[in-house]
Design a protein around this motif. Structure first.
Motif, mmCIF file in Angstrom:
data_model
loop_
_atom_site.group_PDB
_atom_site.id
_atom_site.type_symbol
_atom_site.label_atom_id
_atom_site.label_comp_id
_atom_site.label_asym_id
_atom_site.label_seq_id
_atom_site.Cartn_x
_atom_site.Cartn_y
_atom_site.Cartn_z
ATOM 1 N N LEU A 28 0.832 -1.212 0.000
ATOM 2 C CA LEU A 28 0.000 0.000 0.000
ATOM 3 C C LEU A 28 0.862 1.257 0.000
ATOM 4 C CD1 LEU A 28 -2.796 1.302 0.294
ATOM 5 C CD2 LEU A 28 -2.543 1.131 2.733
ATOM 6 N N THR A 29 1.882 1.286 0.879
ATOM 7 C CA THR A 29 2.725 2.479 0.981
ATOM 8 C C THR A 29 3.465 2.729 -0.326
ATOM 9 O OG1 THR A 29 3.057 1.793 3.253
ATOM 10 C CG2 THR A 29 4.329 3.653 2.514
ATOM 11 N N SER A 30 3.989 1.654 -0.943
ATOM 12 C CA SER A 30 4.743 1.852 -2.187
ATOM 13 C C SER A 30 3.840 2.389 -3.285
ATOM 14 C CB SER A 30 5.397 0.547 -2.624
ATOM 15 O OG SER A 30 4.429 -0.358 -3.071
ATOM 16 N N ILE A 31 2.603 1.877 -3.374
ATOM 17 C CA ILE A 31 1.692 2.366 -4.418
ATOM 18 C C ILE A 31 1.396 3.851 -4.206
ATOM 19 C CG2 ILE A 31 -0.646 2.213 -5.342
ATOM 20 C CD1 ILE A 31 -0.532 -0.765 -4.954
ATOM 21 N N ILE A 32 1.100 4.229 -2.951
ATOM 22 C CA ILE A 32 0.757 5.634 -2.691
ATOM 23 C C ILE A 32 1.950 6.540 -2.985
ATOM 24 C CG2 ILE A 32 0.086 7.296 -0.918
ATOM 25 C CD1 ILE A 32 -1.458 5.095 0.441
ATOM 26 N N ILE A 33 3.149 6.126 -2.529
ATOM 27 C CA ILE A 33 4.314 6.998 -2.706
ATOM 28 C C ILE A 33 4.658 7.141 -4.189
ATOM 29 C CG2 ILE A 33 6.808 7.137 -2.302
ATOM 30 C CD1 ILE A 33 6.343 6.339 0.522
ATOM 31 N N ILE A 34 4.547 6.041 -4.962
ATOM 32 C CA ILE A 34 4.851 6.153 -6.393
ATOM 33 C C ILE A 34 3.834 7.038 -7.096
ATOM 34 C CG2 ILE A 34 4.787 4.784 -8.530
ATOM 35 C CD1 ILE A 34 6.519 2.762 -6.955
ATOM 36 N N HIS A 35 2.565 6.911 -6.699
ATOM 37 C CA HIS A 35 1.522 7.790 -7.246
ATOM 38 C C HIS A 35 1.878 9.268 -7.009
ATOM 39 C CE1 HIS A 35 -2.861 8.666 -8.012
ATOM 40 N NE2 HIS A 35 -2.457 9.797 -7.473
ATOM 41 N N TYR A 105 -0.115 -14.812 -4.241
ATOM 42 C CA TYR A 105 -0.704 -14.174 -3.054
ATOM 43 C C TYR A 105 -0.374 -12.681 -3.025
ATOM 44 C CZ TYR A 105 -1.461 -13.144 1.878
ATOM 45 O OH TYR A 105 -1.875 -12.583 3.057
ATOM 46 N N ILE A 106 0.939 -12.359 -3.243
ATOM 47 C CA ILE A 106 1.380 -10.967 -3.231
ATOM 48 C C ILE A 106 0.752 -10.214 -4.406
ATOM 49 C CG2 ILE A 106 3.414 -9.463 -3.411
ATOM 50 C CD1 ILE A 106 3.446 -10.900 -0.830
ATOM 51 N N PHE A 107 0.663 -10.881 -5.553
ATOM 52 C CA PHE A 107 0.090 -10.227 -6.731
ATOM 53 C C PHE A 107 -1.374 -9.877 -6.516
ATOM 54 C CE2 PHE A 107 -1.951 -10.359 -10.924
ATOM 55 C CZ PHE A 107 -1.264 -9.314 -11.512
ATOM 56 N N SER A 108 -2.112 -10.788 -5.845
ATOM 57 C CA SER A 108 -3.538 -10.494 -5.623
ATOM 58 C C SER A 108 -3.696 -9.280 -4.706
ATOM 59 C CB SER A 108 -4.241 -11.722 -5.050
ATOM 60 O OG SER A 108 -3.883 -11.897 -3.707
ATOM 61 N N ILE A 109 -2.776 -9.120 -3.726
ATOM 62 C CA ILE A 109 -2.842 -7.932 -2.856
ATOM 63 C C ILE A 109 -2.559 -6.677 -3.675
ATOM 64 C CG2 ILE A 109 -1.871 -6.794 -0.826
ATOM 65 C CD1 ILE A 109 -1.117 -9.471 0.245
ATOM 66 N N TYR A 110 -1.522 -6.767 -4.529
ATOM 67 C CA TYR A 110 -1.195 -5.634 -5.394
ATOM 68 C C TYR A 110 -2.401 -5.225 -6.224
ATOM 69 C CZ TYR A 110 3.790 -4.627 -5.044
ATOM 70 O OH TYR A 110 4.998 -4.185 -4.625
ATOM 71 N N LYS A 111 -3.060 -6.247 -6.805
ATOM 72 C CA LYS A 111 -4.189 -5.983 -7.689
ATOM 73 C C LYS A 111 -5.304 -5.279 -6.918
ATOM 74 C CE LYS A 111 -7.112 -8.608 -10.766
ATOM 75 N NZ LYS A 111 -7.581 -9.977 -10.977
ATOM 76 N N THR A 112 -5.614 -5.804 -5.725
ATOM 77 C CA THR A 112 -6.679 -5.210 -4.912
ATOM 78 C C THR A 112 -6.404 -3.740 -4.626
ATOM 79 O OG1 THR A 112 -6.740 -7.343 -3.791
ATOM 80 C CG2 THR A 112 -8.024 -5.572 -2.832
ATOM 81 N N TYR A 113 -5.182 -3.456 -4.134
ATOM 82 C CA TYR A 113 -4.895 -2.077 -3.738
ATOM 83 C C TYR A 113 -4.772 -1.162 -4.929
ATOM 84 C CZ TYR A 113 -4.566 -3.290 1.072
ATOM 85 O OH TYR A 113 -4.886 -3.698 2.324
ATOM 86 N N HIS A 114 -4.163 -1.669 -6.015
ATOM 87 C CA HIS A 114 -4.036 -0.842 -7.214
ATOM 88 C C HIS A 114 -5.415 -0.432 -7.709
ATOM 89 C CE1 HIS A 114 -2.844 0.587 -11.118
ATOM 90 N NE2 HIS A 114 -3.692 -0.247 -11.666
ATOM 91 N N LEU A 115 -6.312 -1.427 -7.839
ATOM 92 C CA LEU A 115 -7.651 -1.138 -8.360
ATOM 93 C C LEU A 115 -8.408 -0.205 -7.445
ATOM 94 C CD1 LEU A 115 -8.976 -4.456 -9.868
ATOM 95 C CD2 LEU A 115 -8.680 -2.277 -11.018
ATOM 96 N N SER A 116 -8.338 -0.463 -6.116
ATOM 97 C CA SER A 116 -9.152 0.370 -5.222
ATOM 98 C C SER A 116 -8.623 1.802 -5.175
ATOM 99 C CB SER A 116 -9.257 -0.245 -3.839
ATOM 100 O OG SER A 116 -7.982 -0.488 -3.324
ATOM 101 N N ILE A 117 -7.280 1.970 -5.197
ATOM 102 C CA ILE A 117 -6.748 3.339 -5.181
ATOM 103 C C ILE A 117 -7.057 4.029 -6.504
ATOM 104 C CG2 ILE A 117 -4.607 4.697 -5.106
ATOM 105 C CD1 ILE A 117 -3.557 2.733 -3.097
ATOM 106 N N PHE A 118 -7.000 3.264 -7.601
ATOM 107 C CA PHE A 118 -7.307 3.837 -8.915
ATOM 108 C C PHE A 118 -8.745 4.337 -8.962
ATOM 109 C CE2 PHE A 118 -8.345 3.861 -13.373
ATOM 110 C CZ PHE A 118 -7.188 4.328 -13.953
#
Lengths: 255, 188
Positions: A28-35, A105-118
């Motif tokens: 989650l933190t990495s996605i937000i910071i890269i955004h 498992y890690i990819f599914s978490i990435y997908k969830t957070y990416h989609l929801s933040i998007f």
């Protein structure tokens, strides 16, 4: 550059820690910071002045100290760049996943957070990217003050619709986010006259010139990126002269 | 501006020193207490080294009173490869604290109950062990596992693939609050 973690974000991290969602924290933190870095880097490249990044749960804000009269196209590019960088990051993750470097498992978490933040970021509610984009697009065609008021109305209507749809599925984090958004909307509403005044003052101080000129009736109808002729009792006054009389007698230093 | 920056650095260093000093103070207090009486020593050892944070229990409480942690849960369809099987075995016998099941060679082990992986590694007598903390706060031990498909702190679903057995046997044990339970109540 300063990256600041808001206390609501710390609360969210704490709840992640006590429930044992450890990989989620990093993802989650990495996605937000890269955004947010996307906004920051593009703004730096376009010679705008970003100075602070604030991280909130499920999103962040990049604060900038540029003129209100910055070109609309530049600001549109900056507002899109966050989501663009986020998509690039997700594509990179997809690539790694295809080569079996990341577990499902890690990819599914990435997908969830990416989609929801998007999805969350393209909502037209004030401090989110979607509303900034919409506001800039509107201010190309309608007066700036009107576009800001429309922005508030659109935000409230979308917020109300979302609350009605998701009435049963509220959780603690959505309430935190809603609180932050309401706070920002309230501040925006309060600062709106001052922001508009800044637009006029910058015009007056820097003698900004544009290609397009329109005729308006009073000081509340100024457009962004357009020059004006003010019609007053069947006489036309130039923009600079009008602003000269408008600010006369006002203490400019304190504005 | 330069003056201001110096002030910020001094402030930061001061708070850092305060924090480190308070940690050292806490450590010394605990050390002195545990040296003076064995009673305190036992309490500290029990609470710090033996107890685990009940992540799954807190998670279910959190889910119940504060809602889930994912913001827009409805939008995302969860397609996960579910292996979906139950354990089949030929015979079972008591082995140390748990039960030893005789299964086929290189048996693909499914997960018995949903939960969080809290331990992956070697344990005496049981080979490579994976411990999964379930929703009713029972730790299930899976022994003699080769090539585990899960890692530490993964939330796993019931029936998902855990790993293969080393030979033709599998070890299971049920533990609650540090004590092993009778496997016959759980395994049918």
């Amino acid at each position: 550059m300063i990256i600041e973690f808001h206390y609501t974000y710390i609360i969210l991290l704490f709840s992640f820690v006590i429930t044992g969602y450890f990989p989620n924290i990093i993802i989650l933190t990495s996605i937000i910071i890269i955004h947010e870095l996307g906004h920051y880097i593009i703004a730096k490249l376009l010679k705008l002045k970003p100075y602070r990044i604030i991280i909130y749960p499920y999103g962040g804000l990049t604060k900038m100290s540029n003129l209100v009269n910055t070109p609309i196209n530049k600001e549109i590019i900056v507002s899109i760049s966050g989501l663009f960088f986020q998509i690039l990051y997700f594509l990179l993750i997809c690539l790694l996943y295809k080569h079996n470097l990341i577990r499902p498992y890690i990819f599914s978490i990435y997908k969830t957070y990416h989609l929801s933040i998007f999805i969350f970021n393209i909502l037209p509610i004030h401090p989110l990217d979607g509303s900034i984009f919409l506001n800039l697009l509107l201010s190309k065609f309608i007066p700036f003050r009107l576009s800001m008021y429309l922005n508030i109305i659109i935000s409230l209507v979308t917020g109300a619709i979302l609350i009605i749809i998701n009435y049963n599925t509220f959780n603690y984090t959505t309430i935190l986010i809603a609180g932050i958004i309401i706070n920002y909307l309230y501040k925006y509403k309060k600062d709106l006259p001052y922001l508009y005044n800044r637009l006029l003052l910058e015009r007056y101080l820097f003698h900004l010139k544009y290609k397009c000129t329109v005729i308006i009736k009073n000081q509340n109808q100024f457009y962004k990126e357009k020059n004006h002729l003010i019609m007053n009792n069947y006489t036309y006054i130039g923009e600079f002269e009008f602003l000269n009389t408008y600010f006369k007698g006002k203490n400019i230093k304190n504005v | 501006m330069k003056h201001n920056r110096e002030e910020v650095i001094i402030k930061y260093l001061r708070s850092l020193i305060y924090r480190t000093m308070s940690v050292i103070l806490l450590f010394l207090v605990l050390a002195i207490l545990s040296k003076n009486s064995t009673n305190y020593k036992n309490i500290i050892a029990k609470n710090l080294y033996e107890k685990q944070i009940p992540f799954v229990k807190i998670k279910s409480l959190y889910q119940k009173y504060l809602g889930g942690l994912e913001p827009i849960n409805k939008v995302i369809d969860k397609e996960e490869p579910v292996f979906n099987e139950e354990i089949t075995f030929e015979t079972k016998e008591k082995y140390h604290d748990g039960v030893k099941l005789v299964v086929s060679n290189n048996y693909l082990v499914p997960i018995i109950s949903e939960g969080l992986v809290v331990y992956v590694g070697e344990k005496e007598n049981y080979g490579n062990v994976i411990i999964i903390e379930t929703l009713d706060n029972i730790d299930i031990w899976y022994g003699f596992i080769k090539n585990p498909a899960v890692k530490l702190y993964d939330y796993v679903k019931k029936g998902a693939f855990l790993g293969t057995t080393e030979k033709n046997y599998l070890f299971l044990a049920y533990q609650k609050d540090g004590e092993f339970l009778n496997y016959e109540n759980y395994l049918k």
